[in-house]
Design an enzyme around this catalytic site. Structure first.
Site, PDB file in Angstrom:
ATOM      1  N   CYS A   1       0.847  -1.245   0.103  1.00  0.00           N
ATOM      2  CA  CYS A   1      -0.070   0.039   0.099  1.00  0.00           C
ATOM      3  C   CYS A   1       0.993   1.338   0.047  1.00  0.00           C
ATOM      4  CB  CYS A   1      -0.855   0.056   1.128  1.00  0.00           C
ATOM      5  SG  CYS A   1      -1.947  -1.420   1.615  1.00  0.00           S
TER       6      CYS A   1
ATOM      7  N   ALA B   1      -5.029  -4.541  -2.349  1.00  0.00           N
ATOM      8  CA  ALA B   1      -5.494  -5.789  -1.555  1.00  0.00           C
ATOM      9  C   ALA B   1      -4.579  -6.915  -1.778  1.00  0.00           C
ATOM     10  CB  ALA B   1      -6.827  -6.022  -1.504  1.00  0.00           C
TER      11      ALA B   1
ATOM     12  N   GLY C   1       2.912  -3.376   3.434  1.00  0.00           N
ATOM     13  CA  GLY C   1       4.118  -4.208   3.733  1.00  0.00           C
ATOM     14  C   GLY C   1       3.122  -5.841   3.756  1.00  0.00           C
ATOM     15  N   GLU C   2       3.984  -6.898   4.057  1.00  0.00           N
ATOM     16  CA  GLU C   2       3.615  -7.813   4.365  1.00  0.00           C
ATOM     17  C   GLU C   2       4.486  -8.643   5.573  1.00  0.00           C
ATOM     18  OE1 GLU C   2       1.249  -9.389   2.721  1.00  0.00           O
ATOM     19  OE2 GLU C   2       1.249  -8.119   0.815  1.00  0.00           O
TER      20      GLU C   2
ATOM     21  N   VAL D   1      11.569  -9.876 -19.431  1.00  0.00           N
ATOM     22  CA  VAL D   1      11.732  -8.844 -20.123  1.00  0.00           C
ATOM     23  C   VAL D   1      12.638  -8.988 -21.085  1.00  0.00           C
ATOM     24  CG1 VAL D   1      13.638  -7.462 -18.858  1.00  0.00           C
ATOM     25  CG2 VAL D   1      11.934  -6.184 -20.176  1.00  0.00           C
TER      26      VAL D   1
ATOM     27  N   SER E   1      11.035 -11.931  -6.658  1.00  0.00           N
ATOM     28  CA  SER E   1      11.976 -11.495  -7.219  1.00  0.00           C
ATOM     29  C   SER E   1      13.365 -12.076  -6.821  1.00  0.00           C
ATOM     30  CB  SER E   1      12.350 -10.054  -7.081  1.00  0.00           C
ATOM     31  OG  SER E   1      13.461  -9.348  -7.696  1.00  0.00           O
ATOM     32  N   GLY E   2      14.593 -11.929  -7.560  1.00  0.00           N
ATOM     33  CA  GLY E   2      15.643 -12.619  -6.920  1.00  0.00           C
ATOM     34  C   GLY E   2      16.639 -11.603  -6.388  1.00  0.00           C
TER      35      GLY E   2
END
Length: 618
Positions: free
Chosen positions: A2, A52, A79-80, A293, A379-380
């Protein structure tokens, strides 16, 4: 994920300031396209824009908790928290009752139970603000590695804050003023914790809590890299890295929305994708989605260099086939990358002129394409800083230099062979004032003084590699994490970074360099930990950095745009540029590739100074 913002003022009634909060909150709409909300108290106003991810219906914010009709605390959160289920169980056992399934509510109740020390209990990427109505104080909290951004600016009677500088700048008491130190932070290719380009606007430092009370503002560090003796042998170390990665990726697959991985075909992203595929299979879920990409004509125009020996595409396809991924490629062309509208979006996302051109724009467009199919991506990012993947860890001259290794290694080479430095177009008098070399070295020595060393370790190689690891994990990775956050959240896409889990970071940081290079190569521990999941060609691939377009038309288009800006003569950026150097760059016999980074920076400065109405005090 968010966007958050807010304002605390101890000498005024903020219930009458809804318009200001709405303006600040609206700047964060790209970070939270799904919903928005505002909470007003006499001395605190919190704004929120929501993307969300977990508990779509229940996780509305700002979130409050009351007792007998009296407000206890209010939270605006981004965040998480990946261990929210364990924390919820612990809090329920302590008597807390929950209305939602969201990790947001867990964070709020964790504060009520443990106060500001709840930060130490959170595993995740987060930036949030809690207004404690009982004591009339604000807490600003940021995750350990600084994955999620959070800025604040002190005012005469409080503070304003936001996920991005644009939210803070939307407040009528804050101006976009940039002085010499601000320009130094932009150009020195380092990131000083706590500083931004804008005078008076600060970062909440990673791993810190900022407390705002009537008496003033204070900070507490709740996490830092520590020197710990590494007692595991090589086999145990490899096994621990694998176990940690499996647990981390499993936790980070938690989402109530479509999820995918970002796959370049390098070791880091391939490891994350393979681990995600394994975890999804074990759960009986569908195949992992992966995205890459590429640029139109890239394979045809690709020329192997020492920096980029192989193109990404074949390796990404190989890994996707190996793990059964649902793989898609987002292809871009020179027109996409030079599109002024996209450059403006990238600038607004960053709130600053990056000067790295198509690396920002291609990431922005990649995330735009991914967002059509997924809301969360793994992501790495950060594996190179953690496991010693960059060339500057292995080049003796760079290792021995009295400077940030990436500066010595010359980051301008990332734009392609023959590209000159970003600041090449700046006015010579301005460059003398900036004195970038001495500024960077002063910041380097500040960072070096922080490095935690184990007592009794005398091996100069181990000692120096610990220093390089610390510099990369505290002064370089934050640049890349911020870039990834801004380009992804500009598209309402949440990007998770498993290699930033603090448990893994702390463990690998203390593993000796001899283990990190035990097979004579970079990232030995990571390769050994995941080799069984990868094709040999992918596991053994030599690192190749994030791609830039090889299309020869791209630098030509850039130079045409700068020629237009110069011809108009009204750009505020022209006062920062060397007029003779500008004329040389625009000369027909100048190779456009050789001036690519300088042209990119000049165009960014033009757009930034105009868009943000920056006041330069140099």
């Amino acid at each position: 994920m968010c966007g958050i913002t807010g304002w605390v003022a101890f000498e005024r009634d903020l219930t009458a300031e809804r318009g200001v909060l709405e303006a600040m909150t609206t700047t964060q709409t790209c970070r939270g396209p799904d919903a928005g909300g505002i909470h007003l108290e006499p001395h605190a106003a919190l704004g929120h824009r929501r993307l969300a991810i977990i508990d779509i219906e229940g996780g509305v914010q700002p979130m409050t908790v009351e007792h007998d009709g009296r407000l206890l605390a209010a939270l605006t959160y981004s965040g998480e928290v990946y261990n929210h289920r364990e924390l919820r169980a612990e809090l329920e056992a302590a008597g807390h009752r929950f209305r939602t399934r969201s990790d947001t509510e867990v964070v709020l109740h964790a504060y009520l139970e443990w106060g500001e020390h709840m930060a130490e209990r959170l595993n995740g990427m987060f930036a949030f603000a809690i207004w404690d109505a009982r004591h009339e104080e604000l807490l600003l909290v940021r995750d350990r590695m600084g994955v999620k951004p959070l800025h604040y600016a002190p005012t005469r009677d409080g503070v304003v804050f936001g996920s991005e500088a644009k939210a803070v700048l939307a407040h009528p008491e804050v101006r976009a003023v940039v002085d010499l130190d601000g320009l130094r932070e932009l150009l020195a290719v380092t990131r000083t914790p706590g500083l931004t380009l804008y005078r008076g606007i600060h970062d909440v430092r990673p791993g810190h809590v900022v407390r705002v009370r009537r008496q003033g503002i204070s900070m507490r560090r709740y996490w830092a890299l520590e020197a710990r003796e590494h007692t595991d042998d090589l086999d145990a170390t490899v096994a621990t890295v694998r176990a940690l990665l499996e647990d981390i990726v499993h936790r980070q697959l938690d989402a109530d929305v479509p999820l995918c991985s970002l796959l370049s075909g390098g070791l880091d992203s391939s490891a994350v994708t393979a681990l995600a595929a394994k975890a999804l299979r074990a759960a009986g879920a569908g195949p992992v989605r992966s995205f890459a990409v590429d640029f139109a004509g890239q394979e045809e125009n690709f020329h192997a260099t020492e920096l980029r020996p192989t193109p990404d595409g074949p390796y990404a396809r190989m890994l996707a086939e190996h793990v059964g991924a649902d793989h898609r490629v987002i292809e871009l062309d020179a027109a996409d990358l030079s599109d002024l509208a996209q450059r403006t979006v990238a600038l607004r996302a960053r709130d600053l002129p990056s000067g790295v051109g198509d690396m920002d724009i291609s990431l922005l467009l990649l995330f735009k394409g991914v967002r059509r199919h997924s809301t969360v991506a793994l992501s790495g990012e950060s594996a190179d800083e953690l496991f010693g993947g960059y060339r500057w860890f292995h080049d003796p001259k760079t290792v021995a230099a009295d400077d940030f290794p990436w500066a010595v290694h010359n980051l301008t080479s990332l734009a392609g062979q023959g590209a000159g430095p970003r600041e090449a177009l700046l006015d010579a008098d301005l460059l003398r004032k900036l004195d970038l070399e001495n500024y960077r070295k002063a910041r380097y020595h500040e960072a070096l003084a922080e490095v935690p060393h184990l007592p009794g370790v005398t091996d100069p190689v181990e000692r120096r590699q610990r220093e390089l690891a610390y510099l990369n994990l505290t002064r370089f990775v934050c640049i890349l994490l911020d870039r990834k956050d801004r380009m992804s959240m500009a598209n309402g896409l949440e990007v998770r970074v498993p290699f930033c889990d603090h448990r893994l970071v702390q463990y690998v940081f203390n593993a000796p360099w001899s283990m990190k290079t035990f097979d004579g190569r970079e990232k030995s521990l990571l390769r050994a930990a995941v080799r069984d999941l990868l094709p040999d060609a992918v596991a053994d691939r030599v690192k190749s950095p994030y791609p830039v377009t090889a299309d020869p038309h791209y630098p030509v288009l850039l130079r045409q745009e700068l020629a237009r800006v110069a011809a108009e003569g009204t750009s505020p950026a022209l006062g920062l540029l060397d007029r003779r150097g500008l004329a040389d760059m625009l000369a027909p016999d100048t190779d456009p590739q050789s001036v690519r980074l300088g042209v990119d920076l000049a165009l960014d400065l033009d757009a930034w100074l105009t868009e943000y109405q920056v006041t330069l005090e140099l």
